[in-house]
Write an enzyme that holds these catalytic residues in place. Structure first.
Site, mmCIF file in Angstrom:
data_model
loop_
_atom_site.group_PDB
_atom_site.id
_atom_site.type_symbol
_atom_site.label_atom_id
_atom_site.label_comp_id
_atom_site.label_asym_id
_atom_site.label_seq_id
_atom_site.Cartn_x
_atom_site.Cartn_y
_atom_site.Cartn_z
ATOM 1 N N LYS B 79 12.634 16.596 11.524
ATOM 2 C CA LYS B 79 13.366 17.523 12.387
ATOM 3 C C LYS B 79 14.871 17.342 12.194
ATOM 4 C CE LYS B 79 13.438 18.948 17.294
ATOM 5 N NZ LYS B 79 12.989 18.585 18.643
ATOM 6 N N SER B 154 10.781 22.272 20.988
ATOM 7 C CA SER B 154 11.829 22.589 20.045
ATOM 8 C C SER B 154 11.539 22.145 18.607
ATOM 9 C CB SER B 154 13.137 21.940 20.502
ATOM 10 O OG SER B 154 13.017 20.534 20.515
ATOM 11 N N SER B 178 8.788 18.751 23.466
ATOM 12 C CA SER B 178 9.193 19.373 22.200
ATOM 13 C C SER B 178 8.372 18.988 20.982
ATOM 14 C CB SER B 178 10.677 19.081 21.919
ATOM 15 O OG SER B 178 11.467 19.904 22.740
#
Lengths: 488, 494
Positions: B79, B154, B178
């Site tokens: 990420k 996210s 997330s």
């Protein structure tokens, strides 16, 4: 009291914990001085994205020691708080600090220091709290001052250095007291070995001052005890003149301009700035256990107050002289004891240090440490032995001290140049003859009033550049006057 | 490609037999990427195949010599809020669009030490603020199961990359769900470890007291393998703690660590209320499956849970407003000429241009709840709620092996469907924020396909008891028996 107005002064002293090897929250060296800009940095003290602070535990021991030495009560738990404000020297735009509020706590609360602003007077100054926090970076104005520089540069080498913030209650009532307080505090920090106040920028003071119950003005970033005294004296005079001309002092932050000797308005403080304090989630609360406190208490070194008592006891100094020596800095007290250990004469040595060394250092505006370096133990002991052996008189001794400190002269060289007491009666009588010839009025006066003899001795001193032995000179003059007749 | 080698554990077995298979595997992954990445858009920065092949040479050598690490050959997607030395790290924000970190996050060092290969940096909601990956400053990521839908967020890019076979597994981060939300929406497994189990050093902070790095993979065993590698005390993170390890082992023989009689709790508040009908019905079916396999399901209530969402958002925004103060364009990131202008003007411009709308929202609200006069009313109260949530949840977890709930109360929304209304958007985090508030671990595993869309269950376990959590998750995964799921988009490759 200043012409009937009460002056209230509170201080915030920021002192770096210079005894640490590394910064407060990262492993960068704490010795940032004289390094090329922005080379003593890492992701943590630059606040790079993703970096996290990790506490230097040694810093907390040092801070607790200070708390104990200032009779302050350490918090049971150590909590760091974020203090938010935007400023270019602050890489995260918040400072990891401490706070006295719900869910937070300063390192220590309460405490006091006893100062002696004038001979025989003692005053208790209360400490409000002690915080541990990180030092911001340093803003460099390439043309000296803010106003003269079209841009500014930032050096983050200092960013993250461990800093103690020691805040007093507004108990101080004059610039002199403020100076005494800071000197005493610095002496304590030095005796603890926590802060070396002689390092450039290691100590910075913010002073809050109000006159006659008016608004308080904060003077930021003053560099030395002497400047604190000067800045406050200026600021009090400024506020008094406003009050006298019917004006009102406004609440503001001012800066001390050392070169001009004035305070300059910074930003007006209409509102208390909102720092949005909250406990730093990156730094878990740590208990400060009693066992740590007990250990630190047992390890506390001799502190200034104890040292003053010991100097009185061991060397027979007066309280005043002893406290001047100790509060002028640990170096001076150490120097005193070293010299006395080698050549005795504590009274003479203490008087030389307090009346001569401190005076010249002040007049020349050099560092006390530099003064001590010039007047080192060897030189001072030699001078004292010359004096004790009547090679030089007290006046010459003072001149020797001056020559050594001001011109870095070697005492032996002064002796070689013949700069010694004249005890030879024939030489002295020749000078006395001259003086009597040149001062007929004084001579006739002296015949009536023996006190005038001192004037004649003084003239002999002048002609011999203080080299005449005052006792012998006196005797010779008295004898000569007697021979002139009618001396009572 | 053989389905067996799609999982990390399968790949490891295959590479142990034939190290050179890694080249074939890399070709396969890049073929898939070439075919689907234009549609899915999982990556912000994708490394070139040549770079990856060069790195593979070293890994293959190590495999041949028998000294390869535990993640040898795994192509991991990371990420983009986890810093990678020399590899652009943007947080999906304009303000960091050209930020090349000079250091690695601890988790990155740890996966590299075990010979993983980073394939790229994945898309996300800007600064991890969002649950759909629509808040990326660059482009939204799409759900490989239905390109008109969001992949969750996210960590949407990480989950979509794994789901679409563009990576072996991935690292995400989880502050309020997330990792789990996108895992649920893409039929992958996502684990949020106990707060402190995984170092946050190098994770660009959103809400520091809740942020955790977590793995996303195709199976419970896969995420456990990664957890073995990334967990454990890190001297650079004062909030990190020791890890017991042995997570993968626990998934191989779950009943070595589990009590034979399993008891899972259902908190009623997490199932009624905002949960959409198809999700709820699927969840109840899952519960029946578990019961018929001898697992006790106990329903109970946790009244404080209704305050968990507001408490979560207050704390998260407060911390975010502080953490994001450092982005001012002076030292790194979006830059503006400072000549002739006061510094605060430059700060204002940089922050105005650099931050997206949602980020500004949260900074403003966070600043508000921390300001004098409101601190007690909001931040302090939220902290109290948090404490009660934690105590209540821990009390339940003392009596039960886990708390089970739907991970997400809804099916993956269409792009644009939720983003317009923040309250509607925040509401879908209702079941995931509990674990972050309480600091406990939670895992999301696929439980069903409804209307061709993934549905998942979440298991919350006791703090620092990931060993039993993953063991239980493995048992539940076995009972549900969906096998690694491949979305229609990429089915022709397997």
């Amino acid at each position: 009291m200043y012409s009937g107005f009460k002056v209230m002064i509170g201080l915030e002293v920021h002192a770096q914990i210079t005894s640490l090897k590394t910064k407060l929250f990262c492993s960068c060296p704490s010795n940032y001085r004289e390094k090329p800009p922005n080379t003593n940095v890492c992701p943590v003290c630059l606040g790079l994205p993703g970096s996290l602070p990790v506490l230097n535990k040694k810093a907390i021991e040092e801070a607790v020691k200070v708390a104990l030495a200032l009779n302050s009560t350490p918090s049971k738990v150590l909590i760091f708080t974020r203090k938010h404000y935007f400023y270019p020297d602050l890489p995260k735009n918040y400072q990891i600090s401490q706070y006295d509020g719900v869910g937070s706590a300063p390192l220590a609360k309460g405490g006091y220091i006893v100062i002696s602003p004038t001979r025989g007077v003692e005053k208790v100054v209360r400490i409000r709290r002690i915080n541990v926090e990180e030092d911001p970076g340093r803003i460099v104005y390439p043309y000296g001052s803010i106003s003269a520089s079209p841009y500014s540069l930032i050096d983050y080498n200092r960013s993250g250095i461990a800093l103690l913030e020691i805040v007093t209650e507004p108990d101080l009532e004059s610039p002199r007291e403020a100076r005494c307080f800071i000197q005493k505090l610095l002496s304590i920090l030095e005796h603890l070995g926590v802060t070396d106040p002689k390092l450039e920028g290691a100590v910075r003071v913010d002073a809050n001052v109000s006159v006659g119950g008016g608004e308080r003005v904060e003077i930021k970033n003053i560099g030395s005890p002497k400047d604190v005294e000067k800045a406050l004296a200026y600021e009090i005079a400024r506020q008094l003149s406003i009050i006298r001309s019917g004006g009102k002092v406004i609440r503001e932050t001012r800066h001390w301009d050392k070169s001009k000797g004035v305070t300059i308005a910074g930003r007006a403080k209409e509102l208390e700035e909102d720092y949005r304090y909250f406990p730093d989630p990156d730094l878990p609360a740590i208990p400060i256990d009693k066992s740590l406190i007990d250990r630190l208490l047992s390890e506390l070194p001799e502190l200034p107050d104890e040292r003053v008592s010991r100097l009185i006891r061991e060397y027979g100094l007066t309280r005043y002289v002893a406290s001047v020596i100790v509060t002028s800095g640990k170096d001076l007290a150490d120097f005193f004891e070293e010299v006395v250990r080698q050549c005795g004469s504590p009274q003479l040595v203490s008087s030389i240090l307090v009346n001569e060394l401190l005076r010249w250092v002040d007049e020349l505006n050099v560092d006390l440490r530099e003064g001590i370096k010039r007047l080192n133990k060897d030189r001072l002991c030699k001078i004292i032995s010359y004096y004790n052996n009547n090679l030089i008189n007290i006046k010459l001794l003072k001149n020797y001290i001056k020559e050594v400190i001001v011109n870095n002269a070697e005492p032996e060289a002064l002796v070689r140049q013949g700069y010694v007491t004249i005890r030879d009666c024939r030489v002295l009588e020749a000078v006395i003859d001259e003086v009597i010839r040149e001062n007929p009025k004084a001579v006739s006066d002296a015949l009536k009033n023996p006190k005038v003899i001192n004037y004649l001795v003084g003239q002999v001193m002048l002609k011999t550049k203080c080299r005449a032995d005052p006792r012998i000179t006196n005797e010779l003059i008295v004898r000569r006057l007697r021979s002139l007749g009618n001396v009572s | 490609m053989d389905r067996e080698v799609l999982t990390l554990s399968g790949l490891r077995a295959k590479l142990a037999e034939n190290p050179k298979f890694l080249y074939e595997y890399i070709e396969f992954i890049y073929d898939v990427i070439d075919a689907v990445e234009g549609k899915v858009k999982a990556f912000i920065t994708l490394r070139s195949k040549d770079d990856v092949l060069r790195e593979a040479d070293r890994v293959v050598d190590k495999l041949i010599e028998g000294r390869a690490g535990r993640l040898a050959g795994a192509l991991l997607a990371v990420k983009d809020n986890i810093v990678t030395k020399g590899l652009r790290t943007t947080c999906a924000s304009k303000i960091l669009s050209d930020f090349i970190p000079p250091y690695n996050a601890t988790v990155v060092d740890r996966i590299l030490r075990e010979d993983a290969i980073i394939i790229g940096k994945t898309n996300m909601d800007e600064f991890a603020m969002g649950s759909t990956t629509e808040n990326s400053a660059f482009f939204p990521t799409r759900n490989p199961w239905d390109l008109s839908r969001v992949p969750g967020g996210s960590s949407g890019g990480s989950a979509a990359a794994v789901s679409a076979l563009e990576a072996t597994a991935a690292l995400g981060t989880d502050t309020g769900g997330s990792v789990r939300a996108p895992a649920a929406f893409t039929a992958t497994v996502g684990l949020k470890p106990t707060y402190g189990l995984v170092s946050r050093y190098g994770l660009i902070a959103y809400a520091s007291s809740m942020d955790q790095v977590g793995p996303i993979g195709r199976t419970v065993t896969d995420v456990s393998i990664i957890l073995d590698v990334i967990s454990g005390r890190d001297v650079k993170d004062a909030t990190s703690t020791h890890s017991r390890g042995g997570y993968r082992e626990a998934t191989v023989e779950p009943f070595k660590v589990l009590h034979p009689k399993l008891r899972v709790a259902v908190i009623e508040e997490l199932v009624v209320g905002g949960v959409e009908k198809p999700v709820k019905h699927s969840f109840l079916r899952t519960l029946r499956k578990l019961e018929s396999n001898g697992i006790d399901v106990i329903w109970l209530n946790m009244p404080i849970s209704r305050y968990s969402l507001p408490a979560y958002y207050i704390i998260a925004m407060a911390e975010a407003s502080s953490n994001l103060a450092r982005y001012d364009g002076i030292r790194y990131g979006l830059h503006e000429s400072v000549e002739g202008r006061p510094w605060y003007e430059v700060y204002t411009n940089v922050r105005t241009r650099g931050f997206g709308k949602e980020v500004k929202h949260r900074i403003l609200l966070g600043s508000f709840v921390l300001s004098a006069g409101y601190y007690d009313e909001y931040y302090l109260r939220a902290s109290k709620v948090r404490k009660i949530v934690r105590d209540s949840l821990l009390a339940i977890l003392r009596e039960h092996d886990a708390v089970i709930s739907p991970t997400m109360p809804v099916l993956p929304p269409k792009l644009g469907e939720r983003i317009a209304d923040p309250l509607k958007l925040y509401a879908i985090d209702i079941n995931t924020v509990l674990a972050n508030l309480a600091g406990v671990p939670a895992i999301s595993i696929p439980s069903d396909i409804v209307n061709d869309l993934p549905v998942a269950v979440q298991l919350m376990g006791n703090e620092f008891d990931e060993v039993r959590l993953v063991a239980l998750a493995r048992v539940v995964e076995g009972i549900i028996n969906l096998a690694p799921l491949v979305p229609p988009l990429v089915r022709r490759y397997v």
